[in-house]
Each structure stands twice: as structure tokens, then as C-alpha cells.
Design a protein around this motif. Structure first.
Motif, short mmCIF file in Angstrom:
data_model
loop_
_atom_site.label_atom_id
_atom_site.label_comp_id
_atom_site.label_asym_id
_atom_site.label_seq_id
_atom_site.Cartn_x
_atom_site.Cartn_y
_atom_site.Cartn_z
N ARG A 44 7.97 2.43 0.71
CA ARG A 44 8.24 1.96 2.08
C ARG A 44 8.67 0.50 2.07
O ARG A 44 9.64 0.11 2.73
CB ARG A 44 6.99 2.13 2.95
CG ARG A 44 7.20 1.76 4.42
CD ARG A 44 5.90 1.78 5.20
NE ARG A 44 5.03 0.67 4.87
CZ ARG A 44 5.14 -0.55 5.41
NH1 ARG A 44 6.09 -0.82 6.30
NH2 ARG A 44 4.29 -1.51 5.06
N LEU A 45 7.95 -0.32 1.32
CA LEU A 45 8.28 -1.74 1.24
C LEU A 45 9.63 -1.96 0.58
O LEU A 45 10.40 -2.84 0.99
CB LEU A 45 7.18 -2.49 0.49
CG LEU A 45 5.83 -2.58 1.22
CD1 LEU A 45 4.72 -2.98 0.25
CD2 LEU A 45 5.91 -3.57 2.38
N ARG A 67 12.24 -1.43 3.12
CA ARG A 67 12.37 -2.58 4.03
C ARG A 67 13.20 -3.69 3.39
O ARG A 67 14.03 -4.33 4.05
CB ARG A 67 10.98 -3.13 4.40
CG ARG A 67 10.16 -2.22 5.29
CD ARG A 67 8.87 -2.92 5.75
NE ARG A 67 9.11 -3.70 6.97
CZ ARG A 67 8.87 -5.00 7.10
NH1 ARG A 67 8.42 -5.70 6.06
NH2 ARG A 67 9.09 -5.62 8.24
N TYR A 68 12.96 -3.95 2.11
CA TYR A 68 13.78 -4.94 1.40
C TYR A 68 15.26 -4.53 1.42
O TYR A 68 16.14 -5.33 1.72
CB TYR A 68 13.33 -5.07 -0.04
CG TYR A 68 12.24 -6.07 -0.33
CD1 TYR A 68 12.27 -7.36 0.21
CD2 TYR A 68 11.18 -5.75 -1.18
CE1 TYR A 68 11.28 -8.29 -0.07
CE2 TYR A 68 10.19 -6.67 -1.47
CZ TYR A 68 10.24 -7.94 -0.92
OH TYR A 68 9.26 -8.86 -1.21
N THR A 109 1.60 -7.28 2.90
CA THR A 109 1.71 -7.00 4.33
C THR A 109 3.16 -7.15 4.79
O THR A 109 3.97 -7.82 4.13
CB THR A 109 0.83 -7.96 5.15
OG1 THR A 109 1.35 -9.29 5.03
CG2 THR A 109 -0.62 -7.92 4.66
N ASP A 110 3.46 -6.55 5.93
CA ASP A 110 4.81 -6.71 6.47
C ASP A 110 5.10 -8.18 6.76
O ASP A 110 6.23 -8.65 6.58
CB ASP A 110 4.96 -5.88 7.75
CG ASP A 110 5.07 -4.39 7.48
OD1 ASP A 110 5.02 -3.99 6.30
OD2 ASP A 110 5.18 -3.62 8.45
N ALA A 111 4.09 -8.92 7.22
CA ALA A 111 4.28 -10.34 7.51
C ALA A 111 4.61 -11.12 6.23
O ALA A 111 5.49 -12.00 6.24
CB ALA A 111 3.04 -10.91 8.18
N GLN A 112 3.91 -10.79 5.15
CA GLN A 112 4.20 -11.45 3.88
C GLN A 112 5.62 -11.11 3.41
O GLN A 112 6.37 -11.97 2.96
CB GLN A 112 3.19 -11.03 2.81
CG GLN A 112 1.81 -11.63 2.98
CD GLN A 112 0.86 -11.09 1.93
OE1 GLN A 112 0.74 -9.87 1.73
NE2 GLN A 112 0.17 -11.99 1.24
N GLN A 113 5.97 -9.82 3.53
CA GLN A 113 7.30 -9.42 3.10
C GLN A 113 8.38 -10.07 3.96
O GLN A 113 9.43 -10.49 3.45
CB GLN A 113 7.44 -7.90 3.13
CG GLN A 113 8.77 -7.43 2.52
CD GLN A 113 8.92 -5.93 2.54
OE1 GLN A 113 8.47 -5.27 3.49
NE2 GLN A 113 9.57 -5.37 1.54
N ASP A 114 8.12 -10.16 5.25
CA ASP A 114 9.09 -10.83 6.14
C ASP A 114 9.30 -12.28 5.72
O ASP A 114 10.41 -12.82 5.84
CB ASP A 114 8.61 -10.77 7.58
CG ASP A 114 8.72 -9.37 8.19
OD1 ASP A 114 9.46 -8.54 7.62
OD2 ASP A 114 8.05 -9.12 9.21
#
Length: 367
Positions: A253-254, A257-258, A349-354
Motif C-alpha cells: 500500500r505504501l 502511495r509513493y 505512517t501516512d504522515a511520515q510518508q507524506d
């Protein structure tokens, strides 16, 4: 500056299963059995079932797994084992420990995996993406050469075989070697590894060789090594194995997103997606001609990017005696010059990935 985003976060992985892991470790300590025994046997059975093989033999490290798999096949002095140079040095070290000589071949430009046109015996499933194993197996079969998979980064990856059957990485070669180094998809609390195969005779020999060639407490059938998987690591791995598929799904999933957020950004080339092969997403490795500058920008912003691997083995001092030099493996050298690993693990987390995405996009926006 926002909180740093680590490249790998083994502490977060521990905290996600803290109660179960603490109970498992305490159980081993309380029973006082630390070498082989029922904990190791239980993990071996569970991991073999996961991989889709008859047997799994726990060993002390991924390096030991390569070494003992080759030794069980009778590979030794005078033999040459073909592998790639765009990998961790353990892939070649295991060959040398078995007494053989590595020969490095180039990789596919698109994936970084072993070029199937090159005769192979130790293909590396790089970054979690299986190589074109059906093609490699066909070439090796014509030459009468056994294939040992280096599956150290591919826990749970899948590939479609020539007949359409979907297999796990580690179940298609004659044997396969896994590493459970702490940062792996299935990571121990230290060094650990395993050899998988469908051949009981080979598995029995690996089990014997890891334990000093022992067939009973004080009877040794051959010279072996002290390369056993200990019970503490087996207990940890058995707990973590139960969540491996969920962790791999989170990685996928991550990774998606990338891919979506960084599509068309600068000259970034995303990780390859290949029909018939499903990556375990051990690492999210992009390519760019501006790799070193982007790496510096990430680190300045607290993003733990990294390089896997900056210097290919054929250019390392340890392997200079093999006689290969710069220009001999052009695709390998291009990968080493351009690859960059971005943070990717189930607890990201999505926030970290963002934050990672923001830094990468911002770097290219200024160029």
C-alpha cells in the motif's frame, strides 16, 4: 524541523508486537533451552509451510544459509558460482565460504535482478522483487547446474512459473537461502537465517552441517560448522511470521502511495512492476541521475534515505582478485550510481510518508 523519518524502524516493529514477543522470549528463558530444540523445530515447520516447501532448516545467518546450501550440494574448491555484483557482499561470501569462486554477471537494466541470459546458479531476488526465475531455471537445467535462490530480501514474494503455477520466492530453486537480519520483512532480534528446499536428503545435510556434522551428541558424520539458529531467535521469528503477510500488504500500500505521488517527478524512475512477479517490497528503491544531491537533501531534512548498494562487488577491494573492473558490468554500475532507498516499512505512517514525498518533490521543484 519535523521529527526525523528513519529509513528502517525496528523499534516500531517490536512495539507493534511487544506483548507477544516478550512472552515468547520469556518462555525460552524460563525453559532454559537455547540451542535448537522444539522452538527451532516449530519455526522451521511454520516457515516451510509459509514458503510452500517440504523443509526449512534454521541457521545462524543469511550468509550461513548460502554457504550451507551450496555445501550441501557438494559445491567446493574448483567450482565457480555465478551471481550478481549489485547485492550485499554476503551473497558472494557464502560462495567463498563453501570453497568456490564467485563469477559476477550483469543485471537487467529494468529491475536490477540477474539477467536471465546469463547462466546462473545464485540469483538474488533484489529489494524483494523475484528475478525471472523460470528463464534462469531453464538455462541452468540445460547446463545441468543447480539453482540456489538468494531470497534474503524476498520473504513472501511470489512468481508465476512456466506452467502458470504461482510459487513463493524460496520454493522454486533446488534450495533457497533466507536472512532474518533485524531490518528484513521477517526480522529477528539479531542474526538468523534459514535454508528451504523440497529435498529431504539435502535438508538433512544442511541440518547436519550447521551442527558440526553431528548425527548424535558425540558422533560426527562429517566436518561441519557451528551455524545453528538459536531458540530465542526462533521464538521471535515464529511470533513475527504470523503478521508477515499483513506487513507485506502494508508495504505494498505504501509503495503504491509513493508511485502515485512521485509519478513524473524529475527524472525519478520508480521500482519496476513486472507481470507474473509480486515484490515483497523489502526496500523502495528509485533511480535518479541526481541521486547524491537528493540523498543529501533528504538527510538535511531528517529523512533517512539510503543506498543499497553504492559500490558493486566487482569494484570492491575484497573482490578485486577476481579480475573484473569498471566498465565490465555496465547495468550493474548504473544501478549503483543512481539507486536511492526511501523509507518503507509497515509501521511508517501516512504522515511520515507524506513528509518524505514533500522533501523529494521539493528537491526536484528547485532544479
Amino acid at each position: 524541523m519535523p521529527d526525523a523519518v528513519p529509513l528502517v524502524d525496528v523499534r516500531a516493529a517490536y512495539l507493534a508486537q511487544r506483548a507477544e514477543l516478550d512472552t515468547a522470549v520469556a518462555g525460552v528463558v524460563g525453559r532454559g533451552g537455547f540451542i535448537l530444540g522444539p522452538e527451532v523445530a516449530a519455526f522451521e515447520a511454520a516457515f516451510a509451510s509459509f514458503c510452500g516447501t517440504r523443509r526449512a532448516v534454521g541457521v545462524a545467518s543469511g550468509t550461513a544459509a548460502i554457504h550451507l546450501a551450496l555445501a550441501a550440494l557438494g559445491v567446493g574448491p574448483g567450482d565457480e558460482v555465478v551471481t550478481v555484483a549489485h547485492t550485499f557482499t554476503a551473497s558472494a561470501e557464502g560462495i567463498v565460504h563453501a570453497g568456490a569462486r564467485p563469477r559476477f554477471v550483469d543485471v537487467e537494466e529494468a529491475t536490477g535482478g540477474m539477467d536471465p541470459k546469463a547462466l546462473a546458479v545464485l540469483p538474488v531476488h533484489l529489494y524483494g522483487l523475484p528475478v525471472d526465475l523460470p528463464a534462469i531455471l531453464a538455462v541452468a537445467a540445460d547446463a545441468g547446474v543447480p539453482v540456489v535462490e538468494d531470497a534474503a530480501q524476498a520473504h513472501g514474494a511470489t512468481l508465476t512459473m512456466a506452467g502458470g503455477q504461482v510459487r513463493r520466492a524460496g520454493s522454486a530453486g533446488r534450495l533457497a537461502a533466507f536472512s532474518f537480519y533485524p531490518g528484513k520483512n521477517l526480522g529477528a532480534f539479531g542474526d538468523a537465517g534459514a535454508v528451504t528446499c523440497d529435498d529431504d536428503e539435502l535438508a538433512d545435510r544442511v541440518a547436519r552441517l550447521r551442527d558440526h556434522g553431528r548425527i548424535s551428541k558425540y558422533e560426527h558424520a562429517e566436518v561441519g560448522w557451528g551455524e545453528r539458529l538459536d531458540a530465542l531467535q526462533a521464538a521471535v521469528l515464529r511470533v513475527k511470521l504470523a503478521r508477515l503477510e499483513a506487513g507485506n500488504a502494508a508495504r505494498e500500500r505504501l509503495a503504491g502511495r509513493y508511485d502515485q505521488a512521485l509519478a513524473g517527478v524529475g527524472d525519478l524512475v520508480p521500482p519496476a512492476r513486472v507481470e507474473g512477479r509480486t515484490s515483497a517490497r523489502h526496500l523502495h528503491v528509485v533511480r535518479t541521475r541526481h541521486r547524491d544531491e537528493l540523498l543529501a537533501a533528504c538527510r538535511a531534512a531528517g529523512v533517512g534515505a539510503g543506498i543499497h548498494y553504492p559500490v558493486p562487488l566487482h569494484l570492491q577491494p575484497a573482490w578485486r582478485h577476481l579480475g573484473q573492473g569498471r566498465g565490465d558490468l555496465p547495468a550493474t554500475e548504473a544501478w549503483a550510481a543512481e539507486c536511492l532507498s526511501l523509507p518503507l516499512y509497515p509501521e511508517l505512517t501516512d504522515a511520515q510518508q507524506d513528509r518524505v514525498i514533500e522533501v523529494v518533490r521539493g528537491f526536484f521543484a528547485t532544479r
